[in-house]
Design a protein around this motif. Structure first.
Motif, short mmCIF file in Angstrom:
data_model
loop_
_atom_site.label_atom_id
_atom_site.label_comp_id
_atom_site.label_asym_id
_atom_site.label_seq_id
_atom_site.Cartn_x
_atom_site.Cartn_y
_atom_site.Cartn_z
N ALA A 198 6.19 17.86 4.71
CA ALA A 198 5.77 17.43 3.38
C ALA A 198 5.81 15.92 3.26
O ALA A 198 6.79 15.28 3.64
CB ALA A 198 6.66 18.06 2.32
N SER A 199 4.75 15.35 2.72
CA SER A 199 4.72 13.92 2.46
C SER A 199 5.28 13.64 1.08
O SER A 199 5.70 14.55 0.38
CB SER A 199 3.28 13.40 2.57
OG SER A 199 2.46 14.08 1.64
N VAL A 200 5.29 12.39 0.69
CA VAL A 200 5.74 12.03 -0.65
C VAL A 200 4.82 12.71 -1.66
O VAL A 200 3.61 12.76 -1.47
CB VAL A 200 5.69 10.51 -0.84
CG1 VAL A 200 6.09 10.13 -2.26
CG2 VAL A 200 6.61 9.82 0.16
N PRO A 201 5.37 13.32 -2.72
CA PRO A 201 4.54 14.03 -3.71
C PRO A 201 3.39 13.18 -4.22
O PRO A 201 3.53 11.96 -4.40
CB PRO A 201 5.53 14.35 -4.83
CG PRO A 201 6.86 14.38 -4.15
CD PRO A 201 6.79 13.34 -3.07
N GLU A 202 2.25 13.82 -4.46
CA GLU A 202 1.05 13.11 -4.91
C GLU A 202 1.28 12.36 -6.21
O GLU A 202 0.73 11.30 -6.42
CB GLU A 202 -0.11 14.09 -5.07
CG GLU A 202 -0.61 14.64 -3.75
CD GLU A 202 -1.80 15.55 -3.94
OE1 GLU A 202 -2.30 15.63 -5.08
OE2 GLU A 202 -2.23 16.18 -2.96
N SER A 203 2.11 12.94 -7.09
CA SER A 203 2.36 12.27 -8.37
C SER A 203 3.00 10.90 -8.14
O SER A 203 2.69 9.93 -8.82
CB SER A 203 3.27 13.13 -9.24
OG SER A 203 4.49 13.40 -8.58
N SER A 204 3.89 10.82 -7.13
CA SER A 204 4.54 9.55 -6.83
C SER A 204 3.54 8.56 -6.28
O SER A 204 3.56 7.37 -6.59
CB SER A 204 5.67 9.76 -5.82
OG SER A 204 6.65 10.61 -6.36
N ILE A 205 2.62 9.08 -5.43
CA ILE A 205 1.58 8.21 -4.87
C ILE A 205 0.69 7.69 -5.99
O ILE A 205 0.34 6.51 -6.04
CB ILE A 205 0.74 8.97 -3.83
CG1 ILE A 205 1.62 9.36 -2.64
CG2 ILE A 205 -0.44 8.14 -3.36
CD1 ILE A 205 0.91 10.24 -1.62
#
Length: 265
Positions: free
Chosen positions: A234-241
């Motif tokens: 899992a990468s950093v959550p899209e919301s954080s991006i």
């Protein structure tokens, strides 16, 4: 049901170890792990995913059995070694070691003779497809098992000589031969388990101590991923991006406005 499973495990711990390939089985790897914070080296080793909010991590540092709305813990079995201590969460001399064998002075999970710590998905229908665990002060009688319902999940791994192997119960002999870190003359390490597909997702993990003699099974810093099917990092959550991009876009816009303001006089 748990007591029945525990009895089966105790009777078949050696017999169920196999070295043949499996059509569908979870993989696991072993390493020294990482520090959650490079400035804090006395809390054992962690998963590389410890700081990713997509994953659940329990470090036992509040000295109580952890859990939340997604993961639950319980103790099962019959402890017949009262003088040696009881299954608990607390501090001691045999906490799973840090990345370079550093002493662990934080709280950790302890399982003593005749007992198991059972970890399950709290929500019916949920499964895990990733689990990371700091194993330490490995000693005879330690066993680790994974289940999906009542079905044991086969586990594939590569030993230190490069041989492909598999087992449905990870015993002390297997774990201590793989664990790369040493502390107090006992092996320690960080082990990570990855599902290859839906058939080897798991909803229950059983950490047991089958024999006594003062030994226990000490673990720390459990990290989970609730998921179905093959595990994908899992990468950093899209919301954080998105928030990061928004902040970057806002700073660029502010910079342009300042530039225009300085030109017009």
């Amino acid at each position: 049901m748990f007591k029945k499973l525990f009895s089966i495990a105790a009777l078949s711990a050696i017999a169920t170890v196999t070295y043949a390939g499996s059509a569908q089985a979870a993989n696991f790897s072993y390493s020294s792990g990482i520090f959650r914070d490079s400035n804090v080296t006395n809390q054992g080793a962690f998963s590389e995913n410890v700081n990713n909010p997509v994953y659940e991590t329990f470090d036992f540092n509040d000295v109580s059995l952890p859990g939340n709305g997604r993961v639950k813990y319980s103790f099962v079995g019959s402890d017949d070694s009262k003088s040696k201590g009881v299954t608990s969460v607390g501090t001691g001399s045999y906490g799973p070691a840090g990345v370079n064998g550093e002493d662990n002075t934080s709280a950790y999970l302890k399982v003593f003779k005749g007992m198991s710590a059972v970890i399950e998905t709290a929500k019916e229908g949920d499964t895990f497809n990733y689990f990371g665990i700091n194993l330490g002060a490995l000693s005879i009688g330690n066993t680790l098992e994974f289940f999906n319902g009542d079905t044991a999940v086969e586990l594939k791994y590569t030993d230190t000589a490069g041989n492909k192997k598999s087992a449905s119960i990870l015993t002390y002999d297997i774990l201590t031969a793989l664990a790369p870190t040493k502390n107090n003359d006992e092996q320690n390490g960080f082990f990570e388990f990855f599902s290859e597909g839906t058939a080897d997702n798991f909803d229950r993990i059983v950490i047991s101590q089958l024999t006594g003699g003062g030994s226990g099974f000490e673990t720390d810093n459990h990290t989970f991923r609730i998921g179905t099917g093959k595990f994908v990092q899992a990468s950093v959550p899209e919301s954080s991006i998105a928030l990061g991009m928004l902040a970057f876009g806002g700073s660029m816009l502010l910079g342009k406005r300042k530039e225009k303001k300085s030109v017009v006089k």
